[in-house]
Design a protein around this motif. Structure first.
Motif, mmCIF file in Angstrom:
data_model
loop_
_atom_site.group_PDB
_atom_site.id
_atom_site.type_symbol
_atom_site.label_atom_id
_atom_site.label_comp_id
_atom_site.label_asym_id
_atom_site.label_seq_id
_atom_site.Cartn_x
_atom_site.Cartn_y
_atom_site.Cartn_z
ATOM 1 N N GLU A 51 0.828 -1.203 0.000
ATOM 2 C CA GLU A 51 0.000 0.000 0.000
ATOM 3 C C GLU A 51 0.869 1.262 0.000
ATOM 4 O OE1 GLU A 51 -3.914 -1.622 2.409
ATOM 5 O OE2 GLU A 51 -2.154 -0.985 3.536
ATOM 6 N N ALA A 52 1.887 1.282 0.855
ATOM 7 C CA ALA A 52 2.779 2.445 0.941
ATOM 8 C C ALA A 52 3.551 2.633 -0.362
ATOM 9 C CB ALA A 52 3.735 2.279 2.117
ATOM 10 N N LEU A 53 4.041 1.558 -0.924
ATOM 11 C CA LEU A 53 4.790 1.611 -2.168
ATOM 12 C C LEU A 53 3.937 2.165 -3.306
ATOM 13 C CD1 LEU A 53 7.264 0.648 -3.917
ATOM 14 C CD2 LEU A 53 5.956 -1.443 -4.252
ATOM 15 N N ILE A 54 2.731 1.646 -3.450
ATOM 16 C CA ILE A 54 1.844 2.087 -4.532
ATOM 17 C C ILE A 54 1.422 3.536 -4.316
ATOM 18 C CG2 ILE A 54 -0.421 1.723 -5.582
ATOM 19 C CD1 ILE A 54 0.072 -1.331 -5.057
ATOM 20 N N GLN A 55 1.120 3.901 -3.090
ATOM 21 C CA GLN A 55 0.733 5.288 -2.828
ATOM 22 C C GLN A 55 1.878 6.237 -3.181
ATOM 23 O OE1 GLN A 55 -1.483 6.112 0.635
ATOM 24 N NE2 GLN A 55 -1.214 8.318 0.462
ATOM 25 N N HIS A 56 3.084 5.866 -2.828
ATOM 26 C CA HIS A 56 4.242 6.702 -3.145
ATOM 27 C C HIS A 56 4.470 6.783 -4.663
ATOM 28 C CE1 HIS A 56 8.116 8.621 -2.706
ATOM 29 N NE2 HIS A 56 8.619 7.712 -3.521
ATOM 30 N N ALA A 57 4.398 5.658 -5.346
ATOM 31 C CA ALA A 57 4.666 5.616 -6.786
ATOM 32 C C ALA A 57 3.594 6.318 -7.605
ATOM 33 C CB ALA A 57 4.815 4.167 -7.247
ATOM 34 N N PHE A 58 2.323 6.166 -7.190
ATOM 35 C CA PHE A 58 1.213 6.690 -7.990
ATOM 36 C C PHE A 58 0.626 7.986 -7.436
ATOM 37 C CE2 PHE A 58 -0.161 2.199 -9.611
ATOM 38 C CZ PHE A 58 1.036 2.086 -10.290
#
Length: 87
Positions: free
Chosen positions: A12-19
């Motif tokens: 979740e954190a990774l996707i939020q940061h990337a997108f």
């Protein structure tokens, strides 16, 4: 091995940061599924970092394309009893 909850939080954190947008998370019977719309423009370095992190964290992941946009999805098995990659 990290718990399914920890691995899901990492995704979740990774996707939020990337997108730059929060993903949607569904807790299903056997998996936790994280989805997010893919931005039209995505930096190549971000794309490579995202792919490497998905490979290291998710049990399976993919990309669904549609005329109105595309969606990234990743799944984490809810049962930590089975090691990833083994059935």
């Amino acid at each position: 091995m990290d718990s399914p909850k920890n691995r899901t939080s990492q995704l979740e954190a990774l996707i939020q940061h990337a997108f730059a947008t929060p993903p949607h998370t569904q807790i299903l019977t056997t998996v936790i599924r994280v989805t997010a719309p893919v931005p039209d423009e995505l930096d190549e370095d971000v794309r490579r970092t995202l792919l490497a992190a998905l490979q290291a964290t998710a049990d399976r992941f993919g990309h669904s394309a549609a005329p109105d946009g595309s969606t990234l999805w990743a799944e984490v098995d809810r049962s930590p009893a089975t090691e990833r990659g083994n059935s």
